[in-house]
Structures are given as structure tokens and as C-alpha cells.
Design a protein around this motif. Structure first.
Motif, mmCIF file in Angstrom:
data_model
loop_
_atom_site.group_PDB
_atom_site.id
_atom_site.type_symbol
_atom_site.label_atom_id
_atom_site.label_comp_id
_atom_site.label_asym_id
_atom_site.label_seq_id
_atom_site.Cartn_x
_atom_site.Cartn_y
_atom_site.Cartn_z
ATOM 1 N N ALA A 155 0.858 -1.190 0.000
ATOM 2 C CA ALA A 155 0.000 0.000 0.000
ATOM 3 C C ALA A 155 0.891 1.237 0.000
ATOM 4 C CB ALA A 155 -0.909 0.004 1.227
ATOM 5 N N THR A 156 0.593 2.177 -0.862
ATOM 6 C CA THR A 156 1.386 3.402 -0.908
ATOM 7 C C THR A 156 1.239 4.196 0.387
ATOM 8 O OG1 THR A 156 1.078 3.518 -3.303
ATOM 9 C CG2 THR A 156 1.830 5.522 -2.202
ATOM 10 N N TYR A 157 -0.010 4.419 0.804
ATOM 11 C CA TYR A 157 -0.279 5.271 1.960
ATOM 12 C C TYR A 157 -0.925 4.478 3.090
ATOM 13 C CZ TYR A 157 0.393 8.880 -1.567
ATOM 14 O OH TYR A 157 0.904 9.660 -2.563
ATOM 15 N N THR A 158 -0.958 5.086 4.254
ATOM 16 C CA THR A 158 -1.619 4.510 5.419
ATOM 17 C C THR A 158 -3.123 4.704 5.274
ATOM 18 O OG1 THR A 158 0.319 4.866 6.796
ATOM 19 C CG2 THR A 158 -1.802 4.714 7.937
ATOM 20 N N TRP A 159 -3.881 3.661 5.582
ATOM 21 C CA TRP A 159 -5.331 3.637 5.450
ATOM 22 C C TRP A 159 -5.939 3.626 6.840
ATOM 23 C CZ3 TRP A 159 -8.938 2.696 1.365
ATOM 24 C CH2 TRP A 159 -10.176 2.200 1.750
ATOM 25 N N VAL A 160 -6.801 4.610 7.120
ATOM 26 C CA VAL A 160 -7.469 4.693 8.422
ATOM 27 C C VAL A 160 -8.942 4.971 8.167
ATOM 28 C CG1 VAL A 160 -7.539 5.888 10.654
ATOM 29 C CG2 VAL A 160 -5.353 5.602 9.478
ATOM 30 N N ALA A 161 -9.809 4.352 8.941
ATOM 31 C CA ALA A 161 -11.250 4.544 8.772
ATOM 32 C C ALA A 161 -11.618 6.023 8.864
ATOM 33 C CB ALA A 161 -12.016 3.731 9.805
ATOM 34 N N ILE B 102 0.814 11.063 4.882
ATOM 35 C CA ILE B 102 -0.452 11.057 4.157
ATOM 36 C C ILE B 102 -1.258 9.843 4.590
ATOM 37 C CG2 ILE B 102 -1.518 10.808 1.881
ATOM 38 C CD1 ILE B 102 0.884 12.342 0.732
ATOM 39 N N VAL B 103 -2.545 10.064 4.849
ATOM 40 C CA VAL B 103 -3.458 8.970 5.164
ATOM 41 C C VAL B 103 -4.612 8.986 4.173
ATOM 42 C CG1 VAL B 103 -2.899 8.841 7.617
ATOM 43 C CG2 VAL B 103 -4.734 10.345 6.860
ATOM 44 N N VAL B 104 -5.117 7.804 3.864
ATOM 45 C CA VAL B 104 -6.307 7.656 3.031
ATOM 46 C C VAL B 104 -7.499 7.549 3.965
ATOM 47 C CG1 VAL B 104 -7.474 6.223 1.316
ATOM 48 C CG2 VAL B 104 -4.984 6.446 1.268
ATOM 49 N N LEU B 105 -8.550 8.307 3.682
ATOM 50 C CA LEU B 105 -9.773 8.237 4.464
ATOM 51 C C LEU B 105 -10.533 6.996 4.019
ATOM 52 C CD1 LEU B 105 -8.855 11.289 4.492
ATOM 53 C CD2 LEU B 105 -11.212 11.783 5.074
ATOM 54 N N GLY B 106 -10.350 5.917 4.769
ATOM 55 C CA GLY B 106 -10.879 4.613 4.393
ATOM 56 C C GLY B 106 -12.338 4.430 4.743
ATOM 57 N N ASP B 107 -12.860 3.301 4.346
ATOM 58 C CA ASP B 107 -14.253 2.960 4.604
ATOM 59 C C ASP B 107 -14.501 2.851 6.103
ATOM 60 O OD1 ASP B 107 -14.607 2.784 1.827
ATOM 61 O OD2 ASP B 107 -14.087 0.658 1.833
ATOM 62 N N ARG B 108 -15.713 3.206 6.498
ATOM 63 C CA ARG B 108 -16.110 3.185 7.909
ATOM 64 C C ARG B 108 -15.864 1.798 8.513
ATOM 65 N NH1 ARG B 108 -19.879 6.419 10.630
ATOM 66 N NH2 ARG B 108 -20.442 5.480 12.596
ATOM 67 N N GLY B 109 -15.174 1.769 9.662
ATOM 68 C CA GLY B 109 -14.964 0.530 10.380
ATOM 69 C C GLY B 109 -13.900 -0.388 9.785
ATOM 70 N N SER B 110 -13.189 0.073 8.752
ATOM 71 C CA SER B 110 -12.193 -0.795 8.115
ATOM 72 C C SER B 110 -10.906 -0.860 8.934
ATOM 73 C CB SER B 110 -11.901 -0.323 6.687
ATOM 74 O OG SER B 110 -11.450 1.010 6.675
ATOM 75 N N THR C 95 -6.991 -0.684 9.893
ATOM 76 C CA THR C 95 -5.916 0.266 9.627
ATOM 77 C C THR C 95 -4.737 -0.455 8.979
ATOM 78 O OG1 THR C 95 -6.576 1.595 11.530
ATOM 79 C CG2 THR C 95 -4.332 1.911 10.711
ATOM 80 N N LEU C 96 -4.216 0.149 7.907
ATOM 81 C CA LEU C 96 -3.038 -0.367 7.218
ATOM 82 C C LEU C 96 -1.925 0.661 7.313
ATOM 83 C CD1 LEU C 96 -4.669 -1.608 3.875
ATOM 84 C CD2 LEU C 96 -4.236 -2.935 5.944
#
Length: 122
Positions: free
Chosen positions: A29-35, A79-87, A89-90
Motif C-alpha cells: 500500500a502506498t499510503y496509510t489507510w485509516v477509517a 499522508i493517510v487515506v480516508l478509508g471505509d467506515r470501520g475498516s 488500519t493499514l
């Protein structure tokens, strides 16, 4: 490569409040993913939208934002990606490189590595 999680903390660039999360280390994953809902609770909202290619080859768009991540006793903006609700964290490659960290999959941990600089001959 093995799959493992590491504890991180995330907060906004302007406040001292952090939330602790267990993040799945994802060097693909390029960026960090957080709900998105967790980021919103910290006052973090999207700055722009970017296109991403998913593991199955599909293209999609997500909002991104800048946030602070703390790993151990070090905190840096990333940079963080605004991920899907409740997903889940990467923790992505951009943050890992910003911290000067690499993956040790055999021992399921992150290790410090030196940065790389190359001089171009004149």
C-alpha cells in the motif's frame, strides 16, 4: 512475506491528541489507510481526492489528508487515506519510509534503516 500488526498512534497536525491503533503492515500500500469516521473524530478531513489501483486491478478514488503518526516515541506527518467506515488500519510504504523503517518479516517487526542518497556526477 508474513503478515503482522504494529501499534501506532494517529492524530491531527494541529492537536496533541492521539488515538492508539493496531495497524496491519502493508508494504504494498502506498499510503496509510485509516477509517474515515475515526479520522473525523480527530478533526482530520480530506484535502484532495486521488485515484488508487486495488489489488484486483480496479481503479477507484479516495480522499487523502495529512495526519501525524507516532510509532514508538517518534511522531511524523504522513499522508493517510480516508478509508471505509470501520475498516482495518493499514500502515503503508510512504509512512514507513518517512520513519526510516523497513519490514523484518521473519521476526514480525519494523527495523530502522538508513536513508538512501545518490549524488549525480557533474
Amino acid at each position: 512475506m508474513g503478515i503482522f500488526r504494529v501499534p501506532i498512534e494517529i492524530g491531527s497536525l494541529t492537536q496533541d491528541r492521539f488515538v492508539r491503533l493496531d495497524a496491519l503492515v502493508d508494504t504494498g500500500a502506498t499510503y496509510t489507510w485509516v477509517a474515515r469516521d475515526l479520522l473525523a473524530s480527530l478533526g482530520i478531513t480530506g484535502d484532495e481526492e486521488r485515484t488508487f489501483v486495488l489489488a484486483d486491478g480496479r481503479r477507484t478514488s479516495y480522499e487523502i489528508a495529512w495526519a501525524r503518526i507516532r510509532i514508538g516515541n517518534r511522531a511524523h506527518p504522513t499522508i493517510v487515506v480516508l478509508g471505509d467506515r470501520g475498516s482495518e488500519t493499514l500502515l503503508g510504504a510512504f509512512a514507513l519510509e518517512g520513519f526510516g523503517l523497513a519490514v523484518d518479516p521473519a521476526n514480525e517487526r519494523l527495523v530502522r534503516v538508513p536513508g538512501m542518497l545518490k549524488q549525480i556526477a557533474a
